[in-house]
Design a protein around this motif. Structure first.
Motif, short mmCIF file in Angstrom:
data_model
loop_
_atom_site.label_atom_id
_atom_site.label_comp_id
_atom_site.label_asym_id
_atom_site.label_seq_id
_atom_site.Cartn_x
_atom_site.Cartn_y
_atom_site.Cartn_z
N LEU A 80 0.40 0.37 0.07
CA LEU A 80 -0.14 0.58 -1.27
C LEU A 80 0.59 -0.30 -2.28
O LEU A 80 -0.04 -0.91 -3.15
CB LEU A 80 -0.03 2.05 -1.66
CG LEU A 80 -0.56 2.43 -3.05
CD1 LEU A 80 -2.04 2.15 -3.17
CD2 LEU A 80 -0.26 3.89 -3.33
N ALA A 81 1.91 -0.39 -2.16
CA ALA A 81 2.70 -1.22 -3.07
C ALA A 81 2.28 -2.68 -2.96
O ALA A 81 2.15 -3.37 -3.98
CB ALA A 81 4.20 -1.06 -2.78
N ALA A 82 2.05 -3.15 -1.74
CA ALA A 82 1.62 -4.54 -1.54
C ALA A 82 0.24 -4.78 -2.15
O ALA A 82 0.00 -5.82 -2.78
CB ALA A 82 1.62 -4.88 -0.06
N ALA A 83 -0.66 -3.83 -1.98
CA ALA A 83 -2.01 -3.96 -2.55
C ALA A 83 -1.94 -4.01 -4.07
O ALA A 83 -2.62 -4.83 -4.71
CB ALA A 83 -2.90 -2.81 -2.09
N LEU A 84 -1.12 -3.15 -4.65
CA LEU A 84 -0.98 -3.14 -6.11
C LEU A 84 -0.32 -4.41 -6.61
O LEU A 84 -0.73 -4.99 -7.62
CB LEU A 84 -0.17 -1.91 -6.56
CG LEU A 84 -0.92 -0.58 -6.49
CD1 LEU A 84 0.05 0.58 -6.65
CD2 LEU A 84 -2.02 -0.52 -7.54
N ASP A 85 0.68 -4.88 -5.90
CA ASP A 85 1.39 -6.10 -6.27
C ASP A 85 0.41 -7.29 -6.30
O ASP A 85 0.49 -8.13 -7.18
CB ASP A 85 2.54 -6.36 -5.29
CG ASP A 85 3.40 -7.52 -5.74
OD1 ASP A 85 3.89 -7.49 -6.88
OD2 ASP A 85 3.58 -8.46 -4.93
N GLY A 86 -0.50 -7.31 -5.34
CA GLY A 86 -1.50 -8.37 -5.30
C GLY A 86 -2.43 -8.35 -6.50
O GLY A 86 -3.10 -9.35 -6.79
N ARG A 87 -2.48 -7.24 -7.20
CA ARG A 87 -3.31 -7.11 -8.41
C ARG A 87 -2.48 -7.15 -9.69
O ARG A 87 -2.97 -6.85 -10.77
CB ARG A 87 -4.08 -5.79 -8.37
CG ARG A 87 -5.07 -5.75 -7.23
CD ARG A 87 -5.87 -4.49 -7.13
NE ARG A 87 -5.70 -3.49 -8.15
CZ ARG A 87 -6.05 -2.22 -8.02
NH1 ARG A 87 -6.59 -1.81 -6.90
NH2 ARG A 87 -5.87 -1.37 -8.99
N GLY A 88 -1.18 -7.46 -9.53
CA GLY A 88 -0.31 -7.53 -10.70
C GLY A 88 0.18 -6.18 -11.19
O GLY A 88 0.62 -6.04 -12.32
N ALA A 89 0.10 -5.18 -10.34
CA ALA A 89 0.54 -3.83 -10.69
C ALA A 89 1.74 -3.45 -9.81
O ALA A 89 2.08 -4.15 -8.88
CB ALA A 89 -0.60 -2.84 -10.51
N ALA A 90 2.34 -2.32 -10.13
CA ALA A 90 3.53 -1.88 -9.40
C ALA A 90 3.41 -0.43 -8.97
O ALA A 90 2.77 0.37 -9.66
CB ALA A 90 4.77 -2.05 -10.27
N LEU A 91 4.05 -0.11 -7.85
CA LEU A 91 4.14 1.27 -7.36
C LEU A 91 5.59 1.70 -7.46
O LEU A 91 6.49 0.96 -7.07
CB LEU A 91 3.69 1.37 -5.90
CG LEU A 91 3.91 2.75 -5.24
CD1 LEU A 91 2.90 3.75 -5.79
CD2 LEU A 91 3.78 2.65 -3.74
N ARG A 92 5.81 2.90 -7.98
CA ARG A 92 7.14 3.48 -8.03
C ARG A 92 7.09 4.90 -7.53
O ARG A 92 6.15 5.66 -7.83
CB ARG A 92 7.70 3.47 -9.47
CG ARG A 92 7.94 2.09 -10.01
CD ARG A 92 9.07 1.38 -9.23
NE ARG A 92 9.20 0.00 -9.62
CZ ARG A 92 8.78 -1.02 -8.91
NH1 ARG A 92 8.19 -0.84 -7.75
NH2 ARG A 92 8.95 -2.25 -9.32
N LEU A 93 8.10 5.28 -6.76
CA LEU A 93 8.23 6.63 -6.23
C LEU A 93 9.27 7.36 -7.07
O LEU A 93 10.36 6.86 -7.28
CB LEU A 93 8.65 6.59 -4.76
CG LEU A 93 7.74 5.79 -3.83
CD1 LEU A 93 8.32 5.76 -2.42
CD2 LEU A 93 6.33 6.33 -3.82
N HIS A 94 8.92 8.54 -7.51
CA HIS A 94 9.78 9.30 -8.42
C HIS A 94 10.02 10.70 -7.86
O HIS A 94 9.12 11.30 -7.27
CB HIS A 94 9.09 9.40 -9.79
CG HIS A 94 9.78 10.30 -10.75
ND1 HIS A 94 10.97 9.99 -11.34
CD2 HIS A 94 9.43 11.52 -11.22
CE1 HIS A 94 11.33 10.97 -12.13
NE2 HIS A 94 10.42 11.92 -12.08
N GLY A 95 11.21 11.21 -8.06
CA GLY A 95 11.50 12.60 -7.73
C GLY A 95 11.71 12.89 -6.25
O GLY A 95 11.60 14.04 -5.83
N ALA A 96 12.03 11.87 -5.47
CA ALA A 96 12.24 12.08 -4.04
C ALA A 96 13.51 12.88 -3.78
O ALA A 96 14.53 12.66 -4.42
CB ALA A 96 12.32 10.74 -3.31
N ARG A 97 13.42 13.81 -2.87
CA ARG A 97 14.59 14.59 -2.46
C ARG A 97 15.55 13.67 -1.70
O ARG A 97 15.14 12.63 -1.18
CB ARG A 97 14.16 15.76 -1.59
CG ARG A 97 13.31 16.74 -2.37
CD ARG A 97 12.83 17.88 -1.53
NE ARG A 97 11.89 18.68 -2.30
CZ ARG A 97 11.61 19.94 -2.04
NH1 ARG A 97 12.17 20.55 -1.03
NH2 ARG A 97 10.76 20.60 -2.79
#
Length: 116
Positions: A80-97
Motif C-alpha cells: 500500500l505504501a508503494a502504491a501511494l508513493d507512486g501517486r505522490g502520497a504517503a502511508l504512515r502507521l500510528h499507535g502500534a503496540r
C-alpha cells in the motif's frame, strides 16, 4: 473457519477496518483486532478500494486497537505504501503496540511508523 460479520462460521474473515476519517488531504483508517494471513487479503482489497476513491496526500493507519499483526499484514502495508508513493502520497502507521513496532523493525518497515 473464521466468524463472519453475522457471527456465524464462514470462510470469509471479518475485515478489521473499524472507522474511516477524511479531512483535507488526509485519510485516517482505524484498524482493530488481529491482523494475520487470514485477514490480509480482505484488508488489502478494502484498503485498495478506500485509497482509490479520491486523491489524498497522506494515509494514516491507526493501529491503536490492533492486538496482533503478522508478516502478511506488514506486506499489505508495504505494498500500500508503494502504491501511494507512486501517486505522490504517503502511508504512515500510528499507535502500534510495542510488539508490532518490533515486527515492523525486524521486517524493514519501521520507516512507515509515525508519531503523527
Amino acid at each position: 473457519m473464521s466468524p463472519s460479520a453475522s457471527g456465524a462460521a464462514d470462510s470469509d474473515p471479518v475485515t478489521p477496518v473499524i472507522a474511516l476519517t477524511a479531512g483535507g488531504n488526509e485519510l485516517t483508517i482505524r484498524l482493530g483486532g488481529e491482523l494475520d494471513g487470514t485477514t490480509a487479503p480482505a484488508l488489502a482489497a478494502q484498503l485498495g478500494s478506500v485509497i482509490s476513491v479520491g486523491p489524498v496526500q497522506r494515509v494514516v493507519v491507526d493501529l491503536s486497537d490492533v492486538e496482533f499483526c503478522d508478516a502478511a499484514t506488514v506486506r499489505v502495508f508495504v505494498v500500500l505504501a508503494a502504491a501511494l508513493d507512486g501517486r505522490g502520497a504517503a502511508l504512515r502507521l500510528h499507535g502500534a503496540r510495542p510488539h508490532i513496532e518490533w515486527l515492523l523493525r525486524q521486517l524493514g518497515a519501521a520507516d512507515l511508523l509515525s508519531d503523527r
